[in-house]
Design an enzyme around this catalytic site. Structure first.
Site, PDB file in Angstrom:
ATOM      1  N   THR A 101      -1.773   1.425  -4.594  1.00  0.00           N
ATOM      2  CA  THR A 101      -2.592   2.200  -4.059  1.00  0.00           C
ATOM      3  C   THR A 101      -4.254   3.370  -4.547  1.00  0.00           C
ATOM      4  O   THR A 101      -4.567   2.760  -5.671  1.00  0.00           O
ATOM      5  CB  THR A 101      -1.425   3.846  -4.333  1.00  0.00           C
ATOM      6  OG1 THR A 101      -2.711   5.081  -3.408  1.00  0.00           O
ATOM      7  CG2 THR A 101      -1.567   4.154  -5.553  1.00  0.00           C
ATOM      8  N   GLY A 102      -5.261   3.511  -4.164  1.00  0.00           N
ATOM      9  CA  GLY A 102      -6.298   4.207  -4.587  1.00  0.00           C
ATOM     10  C   GLY A 102      -5.764   6.304  -4.747  1.00  0.00           C
ATOM     11  O   GLY A 102      -6.809   6.630  -5.076  1.00  0.00           O
ATOM     12  N   ASP A 103      -4.528   6.232  -4.645  1.00  0.00           N
ATOM     13  CA  ASP A 103      -4.312   7.713  -5.150  1.00  0.00           C
ATOM     14  C   ASP A 103      -4.312   8.168  -6.203  1.00  0.00           C
ATOM     15  O   ASP A 103      -4.341   6.882  -7.239  1.00  0.00           O
ATOM     16  CB  ASP A 103      -2.664   8.081  -4.715  1.00  0.00           C
ATOM     17  CG  ASP A 103      -2.759   8.187  -3.639  1.00  0.00           C
ATOM     18  OD1 ASP A 103      -3.507   8.506  -2.440  1.00  0.00           O
ATOM     19  OD2 ASP A 103      -1.636   8.439  -2.911  1.00  0.00           O
ATOM     20  N   LYS A 135      -7.632  -5.134  -4.905  1.00  0.00           N
ATOM     21  CA  LYS A 135      -5.821  -5.651  -4.643  1.00  0.00           C
ATOM     22  C   LYS A 135      -6.024  -7.006  -3.781  1.00  0.00           C
ATOM     23  O   LYS A 135      -4.883  -7.301  -4.717  1.00  0.00           O
ATOM     24  CB  LYS A 135      -6.191  -4.467  -3.108  1.00  0.00           C
ATOM     25  CG  LYS A 135      -5.485  -2.986  -3.077  1.00  0.00           C
ATOM     26  CD  LYS A 135      -5.161  -2.716  -1.884  1.00  0.00           C
ATOM     27  CE  LYS A 135      -5.203  -1.027  -1.504  1.00  0.00           C
ATOM     28  NZ  LYS A 135      -4.885   0.065  -0.845  1.00  0.00           N
ATOM     29  N   ASP A 177       0.861  -1.139   0.468  1.00  0.00           N
ATOM     30  CA  ASP A 177      -0.301   0.059   0.262  1.00  0.00           C
ATOM     31  C   ASP A 177       0.590   1.366   0.300  1.00  0.00           C
ATOM     32  O   ASP A 177       2.203   0.994   0.083  1.00  0.00           O
ATOM     33  CB  ASP A 177      -1.046  -0.327   1.411  1.00  0.00           C
ATOM     34  CG  ASP A 177      -1.919   0.861   1.632  1.00  0.00           C
ATOM     35  OD1 ASP A 177      -1.945   1.518   0.093  1.00  0.00           O
ATOM     36  OD2 ASP A 177      -1.924   1.503   2.315  1.00  0.00           O
ATOM     37  N   LYS A 217     -17.136  18.499  -0.611  1.00  0.00           N
ATOM     38  CA  LYS A 217     -15.644  18.672  -1.071  1.00  0.00           C
ATOM     39  C   LYS A 217     -15.670  17.679  -1.497  1.00  0.00           C
ATOM     40  O   LYS A 217     -16.469  16.239  -1.158  1.00  0.00           O
ATOM     41  CB  LYS A 217     -14.828  18.813   0.419  1.00  0.00           C
ATOM     42  CG  LYS A 217     -14.604  17.694   1.261  1.00  0.00           C
ATOM     43  CD  LYS A 217     -13.910  18.202   2.755  1.00  0.00           C
ATOM     44  CE  LYS A 217     -14.525  16.692   3.488  1.00  0.00           C
ATOM     45  NZ  LYS A 217     -13.559  17.099   4.843  1.00  0.00           N
ATOM     46  N   ASP A 251      -1.343  -0.701   6.042  1.00  0.00           N
ATOM     47  CA  ASP A 251      -1.740  -0.599   8.098  1.00  0.00           C
ATOM     48  C   ASP A 251      -3.088  -0.454   7.538  1.00  0.00           C
ATOM     49  O   ASP A 251      -3.444   0.553   8.857  1.00  0.00           O
ATOM     50  CB  ASP A 251      -0.574   0.723   7.866  1.00  0.00           C
ATOM     51  CG  ASP A 251      -1.738   2.498   7.011  1.00  0.00           C
ATOM     52  OD1 ASP A 251      -1.696   2.017   5.844  1.00  0.00           O
ATOM     53  OD2 ASP A 251      -1.871   3.305   7.470  1.00  0.00           O
TER      54      ASP A 251
END
Length: 1234
Positions: free
Chosen positions: A787-789, A922, A489, A670, A942
């Site tokens: 990752t989800g970024d 994942k 991650d 947002k 984590d």
């Protein structure tokens, strides 16, 4: 927390708007720019599921980012694809709802269908312990084998050993395990008893009276005071706060220390006081399920029907904090509480080497069968040859010849066929230790010792969090030395997950390029007024701060005001007020009152955003269920909260409806840029310019590795507000498809928004991450980041952590349809000449793809400009490849028809970076490698969204980070920082694999040489299955005589120092190449064993050929000789001699002599006094010495030849290490002599 719960945290597949959890399983609405990951939806940590609109009706698969109408699921370690996902249907319908009558437990449970509140986590009772424990232990096939051996030895014709002696090894192993299991279960019983006998106040006959937890029933009203633990799942009816607000801590449930808010409905809160509860009504709620982050119900009270959600329920195990008292009604009790439903154990994992060991055990079983068959056939032939002499031979008699009543009767003779059959079974008993039962206990003890030294390694101690390394699984220590793929991650694993507000784009203008630290407690104003001091200083932009201080009506100033109001209001952060104090300004006698304030948020992103708003003068300092209060530059602004639409993976945004003091109603939103720009208003050219400027700023922030978020708002008209409130109330009270209806309701107001700006939050890399990744790469380990970024953010982080290098060819797969993904994959495969795993070029299931290993240190350019790949341009290159793929593409690719193409391309790349992936994806990526190769996989994360990946991998590592302990609780190993993975794998993993690999081979050799010695003896004694060794010597051989050195060497031996292993990461390759344990080594060991057994048997035979030595003396000699032989054999292979190794090796020989002296001193034993006669003879000692030399000489010669002519990398490194040590010892002497 159990694995089921952990997996639930990150994998709840249903679309949810109310109280959706973040990466840590928490509700979070921090900075994000695109979604798709439970943890990093877009550019921040958010929730635990993801869905695309077009994915609603796709079949369940790894690629699906939402599984419609599916409940929490488990992912097993099985290799079967798509069948390892199990679903429970927890959809709530009116006819299946559970009815809870408030303060009427009898009516609630009139059909006795609900369980009591008593819990039981123990496995056994006093009555069931023995049968159940034995049943579980005998799941090991080896135990059944030894049970059969012991049973055979009880039969008179087959009683080779004493009947009691034959039971000793099995009983010893069973008793040791039973005592351990019994002690653990006794502790569970004690814990259950203490838990069930705790007391709480329950409303009985109008008064609150103390009652034991185990007596509490569904429907009863319970009162809890501050710092007490919740005894059952309860719906809040009232709290000490007038607005019905309560704070709880869920650390016992999900490991998170941050406080969460829960609310009692105003309809019931007004009817509840500290001493009384006049609430009567009925609650319709869903059936018990494991989802701790969702609760669907409604309540009828005083003729009013209103909705209940996860915000209105407190769960068993949570603690009440910062609230004097709460009163609630029990809806789930005992085993039906969500905490207990999530208490299942983690899926068990078995080491790869243990699987290979079972394969070799099968071969040993075949050897055993062949030896027994040879003895049986030999017996049959011998009896046929001497059938007329059986009455006169010493070994076999047909009749009794003694005087007395038995004279002439048949002796123990059953005919040639039965005698041959009994001979076969007797041989099985004699040769039983060919299958080493002691190996199981030895491996457990060795792994325990290895774990102790890993835990005590201070190089893996995280001083910042005070956390040591944790071994949560003792079964797979050696797998750490065979890892080929690491799936990591990003947020919180590679980065610190400590968010800092760095950049802001407000009204199209970029701020934060240079951020001087401003002391937010300083004030030039003479008049004392409330000020706020944050826990840590926030760097602010002076230009932006100046603009905010101006009393201007310019559009830019208005946009900035709404921008920071949105940051302060659109969240679920809880302000915690501290003690006040005075700060002096210089030497002037001017003082200013300062109050300390801290924020408890369920996501580090939210805390960073609210803290940033406070630093710029917009301080959130009060929150209730109906309003919030913000200090805007010293003026209190009270805002009524009319409604909240929390973040979910479909909308990828959060919104709050606020009423201002002037009755203006606004919706503040947002969210991720991909979801926000599509709902902005199409306005003037000015608005378009702001939009384009903001988009440019977002790209800039992403390229710098910042996590981004878009801020927008709009005014609501009275008509829009009325329509929204009507739909919102209807959706909130719905018992079916509530989440879908709420999402549709949010769509009414989340449209035609005015763009206010964007934020950039920095999540710094953890210390030592680049060095660790570089070392792993040199070791031949492929590191994949999931990752989800946003793609740009992930690439930037990849560059800074040395995962990516400037000389890599970047392949980007961003498909929006199945055909597009297929074409992109096909183009990339064709361009770079990737071989298909289905085309016969390679069989990766049985052969490691060594052709793509590049262990050399990368020395490419550090330039940020990547070579770009244009589909369709046919140009084969030797440039290292980097595959970057997003979650949208994986939706289509992780289907059977495209998996092969993705696998072929991904395994041909040096780096794989998956962006915006959901937790199920994942796990799917990990399973893609597991199911198609024999390579070992490790997953590290984590957060809750990493649990499925951690449990799917062969080895799971949890990071003790900022996001609770879900990943840690589901992991096999846990540590404080990613950089510790370097030493864990390269040092401890290497040591553990080398030790356990040698341990298994040595145990096979040790037992086989003993059995073969007996085999040669039986062949020379007319196949009679008699033994020259005493029964006790045979039993003690593997239990006492030779066990201790094996354990000590398995724990303490080191082939290389940790400095050498870290200096030369390539040495790790011996693990995944299986150099320490493989089939070839097994056969070589068996050949050496045959030779040593022949020497062991025949040298004493020839030495004492013409002597009058008796059989028991010869057996005593063989016993001593074999013990010395196997210990010297072990000593030859020891790499690191320490005091305890000397004690174990030579001490075991002394112990053997001591035991034999004791046994030979007992007059009733047939070997009485033999050791005393033998030890006086020089021939005895010379024979033992000759056995050792002749038996080990071939092995010694082979080792010398191989080390001289064909040395391995490890041997070369050892020699270099020894030379350095010698030089360091010689230098002082050389200096003295000079």
């Amino acid at each position: 927390m159990s694995s089921d719960e952990s997996l639930l945290l990150e994998s709840d597949p249903r679309p949810v708007i109310h109280h959706r959890r973040g990466k840590s399983g928490s509700r979070s609405f921090g900075s994000f720019s695109a979604a798709g990951d439970v943890k990093d939806a877009g550019d921040c940590s958010f929730h635990s599921e993801a869905q695309l609109p077009w994915e609603c009706h796709r079949p369940v698969s790894w690629g699906a980012m939402e599984l419609r109408d599916a409940a929490p699921f488990e992912i097993s370690g099985a290799n079967t694809r798509h069948k390892s996902v199990q679903f429970d249907d927890v959809a709530l319908h009116e006819d299946s709802a559970r009815l809870i009558y408030i303060n009427d437990p009898k009516r609630t449970n009139d059909k006795y269908e609900f369980t009591g509140n008593e819990i039981r986590t123990s496995r056994y009772t006093f009555v069931t312990f023995l049968p159940k424990n034995l049943f579980i232990q005998f799941h090991r096939v080896a135990y059944l084998y030894f049970l059969a051996i012991a049973a055979l030895n009880q039969l008179p014709p087959l009683a080779v050993f004493g009947r009691t002696v034959s039971l000793f090894p099995l009983l010893f192993v069973l008793c040791v395990t039973a005592i351990k299991d019994g002690y653990e279960d006794w502790r569970r019983h004690r814990s259950d008893r203490n838990e069930n006998n705790r007391e709480s106040l329950v409303l009985q006959s109008g008064d609150f009276r103390s009652k034991k937890w185990k007596r509490i029933q569904a429907g009863e009203v319970v009162k809890i005071f501050a710092d007490e633990t919740i005894p059952a799942d309860m719906v809040l009816l009232g709290t000490s706060d007038q607005s019905g607000l309560a704070y709880i801590q869920t650390m016992n449930l999900d490991g998170e220390s941050n406080l969460k808010t829960r609310y009692a409905r105003q309809e019931t809160a007004s009817a509840v006081t500290s001493e009384a509860c006049d609430v009567f009504g009925v609650i319709r709620c869903e059936q018990p399920n494991r989802n701790i982050y969702e609760f669907t119900a409604n309540m009828e009270f005083n003729g009013i029907k209103f909705s209940l959600s996860q915000s209105n329920i407190v769960l068993r195990g949570c603690q009440l904090k910062n609230t004097d008292w709460i009163i609630g009604v029990v809806v789930y009790a005992g085993q039906e509480t969500k905490a207990m439903l999530n208490s299942a154990a983690s899926p068990s994992k078995r080491s790869r080497l243990e699987g290979y060991m079972n394969r070799e055990t099968l071969w040993l079983s075949i050897f055993l069968f062949i030896m027994c068959l040879v003895v049986a056939i030999g017996m049959c032939l011998w009896l046929v040859r001497h059938k007329n002499q059986l009455d006169t031979l010493p070994y076999y008699r047909k009749r009794y010849f003694t005087n007395g009543p038995d004279n002439g009767k048949k002796y123990k003779y059953y005919g040639i066929p039965m005698e041959a059959f009994f001979s076969f079974l007797s041989s099985v008993i004699v040769f039983q230790i060919m299958i080493p039962i002691s190996l199981y206990i030895t491996m457990e003890l060795v792994r325990l010792g290895q774990s102790y030294f890993m835990i005590e390694d201070m190089d893996m101690f995280d001083a910042s969090s005070g956390s040591r390394f944790q071994c949560r699984s003792l079964n797979i220590n050696e797998d750490l030395g065979q890892i080929r793929y690491v799936f990591s991650d990003k947020t919180g694993t590679l980065t610190e997950n400590k968010m800092e507000f760095r950049r802001a784009s407000v009204h199209g203008k970029n701020y934060g390029s240079s951020l001087p630290v401003v002391d937010n407690t300083a004030a030039p104003d003479v008049t004392p007024k409330p000020r706020w001091k944050l826990k840590s200083e926030i760097a602010v932009d002076s230009e932006l701060m100046t603009m905010l201080q101006k009393d201007s009506s310019r559009e830019e100033r208005i946009a900035a005001d709404e921008f920071f109001l949105t940051l302060a209001a659109c969240n679920t952060v809880i302000p915690i007020l501290g003690d006040g104090g005075f700060t002096s300004c210089g030497t002037i006698e001017l003082h200013e009152y300062t109050r300390h304030i801290d924020y408890q948020g369920e996501s580090p992103d939210e805390q960073a955003l609210v803290s940033a708003a406070s630093a710029y003068g917009y301080t959130l300092f009060e929150r209730t269920s109906g309003h919030i209060v913000i200090d805007v530059n010293g003026e209190k602004l009270r805002l009524d909260v009319l409604g909240l639409h929390e973040f979910d993976s479909v909308r990828k945004r959060m919104s709050v409806v606020i009423r201002f003091p002037n009755n203006v109603v606004k919706v503040l939103v947002k969210g991720a840029d991909t979801s926000m720009f599509s709902i902005l208003e199409n306005g003037s050219e000015s608005n378009n310019n702001i939009r384009h400027a903001t988009q440019s700023h977002l790209n800039e922030y992403s390229s710098q590795g910042l996590r981004t978020l878009v801020i927008a708002s709009r005014d609501l008209s009275d008509a829009e507000l009325e329509e929204w409130q009507s739909r919102y109330e209807e959706a909130s009270t719905s018992l079916t498809d509530r989440a879908t209806k709420l999402r549709q309701t949010a769509g009414l107001i989340e449209c035609n928004l005015k763009l206010l700006g964007a934020t950039g939050i920095e999540d710094k890399l953890q210390e030592g991450v680049p060095e660790a990744i570089e070392a792993l790469r040199q070791a031949g380990i492929k590191v994949w980041v999931l990752t989800g970024d946003k793609q740009e953010t992930a690439i930037s982080i990849g560059l800074s952590c040395k995962l990516l290098s400037g000389d890599m060819q970047q392949i980007i797969i961003n498909g929006t349809s199945e055909n597009e993904c297929r074409n992109l994959l096909a183009d990339a495969i064709a361009r770079y000449g990737v071989k298909s795993s289905n085309g016969g070029h390679r069989n990766l299931k049985h052969k490691t793809d060594a052709g793509h290993i590049d262990l050399d240190i990368l020395n490419g350019s550090k330039s940020l400009s990547f070579p770009k790949w244009n589909p369709g341009k046919e140009e084969v290159t030797d440039t290292p490849l980097a595959l970057i793929i997003d979650g949208n593409s994986l939706v289509y690719i992780l289907e059977k028809e495209l998996e092969s193409e993705l696998f072929d391309l991904a395994t041909s790349c040096r780096v794989v970076l998956c962006c915006r992936v959901a937790p199920l994806q994942k796990a799917g990526i990990v399973d893609l490698i597991k199911s198609r190769t024999d390579d070992m996989t490790l997953a590290i994360g984590d957060g809750a969204n990493d649990v499925s990946m951690i449990q799917m991998a062969d080895v799971g590592v949890g990071i003790c980070g900022q996001e609770g302990r879900q990943a840690v609780m589901a992991s096999d190993f846990a540590m404080g920082q990613f950089q510790f993975l370097k030493k864990l794998l390269l040092v401890h993993g290497h040591w553990n694999y080398q030790r356990v690999g040698y341990l298994v081979l040595y145990n096979f050799y040790r037992n086989a040489v003993f059995v073969l010695m007996l085999f040669w003896y039986i062949l020379c004694t007319a196949f009679s299955t008699t033994s020259a060794l005493t029964d006790w010597s045979s039993v003690f051989y593997s239990v006492i005589y030779t066990s201790i050195p094996t354990i000590i060497v398995g724990i303490q031996d080191k082939d290389l120092s940790h400095k050498t292993l870290l200096q030369y990461p390539k040495l790790y390759g011996s693990g995944y190449k299986q150099e320490a344990y493989n089939m070839q080594l097994f056969w070589i060991t068996m050949m050496d064993t045959v030779w040593q057994s022949l020497v062991l048997f025949y040298i004493p035979l020839f030495t004492y050929k013409d002597s009058s030595i008796d059989i028991w003396s010869m057996g005593s000699l063989w016993t001593i000789a074999v013990v010395i032989l196997v210990n010297v054999h072990l000593a030859m292979d020891i790499n690191r001699w320490v005091l305890i190794t000397h004690v174990a090796i030579w001490g075991s020989i002394i112990i053997t002599y001591g035991c034999m002296v004791v046994l030979d001193s007992i007059p009733v034993f047939p070997n009485y006094w033999t050791i005393y006669h033998l030890s006086r003879s020089p021939t005895y000692w010379i024979t033992i010495l000759l056995i050792i030399i002749v038996a080990l000489l071939p092995r010694f010669i082979c080792k010398v030849v191989y080390q001289i002519f064909w040395p391995s990398d490890i041997q070369i490194a050892r020699e270099a290490d020894l030379m350095r040590k010698r030089q360091s010892h010689l230098q002082p002497w050389q200096q003295v002599s000079s």
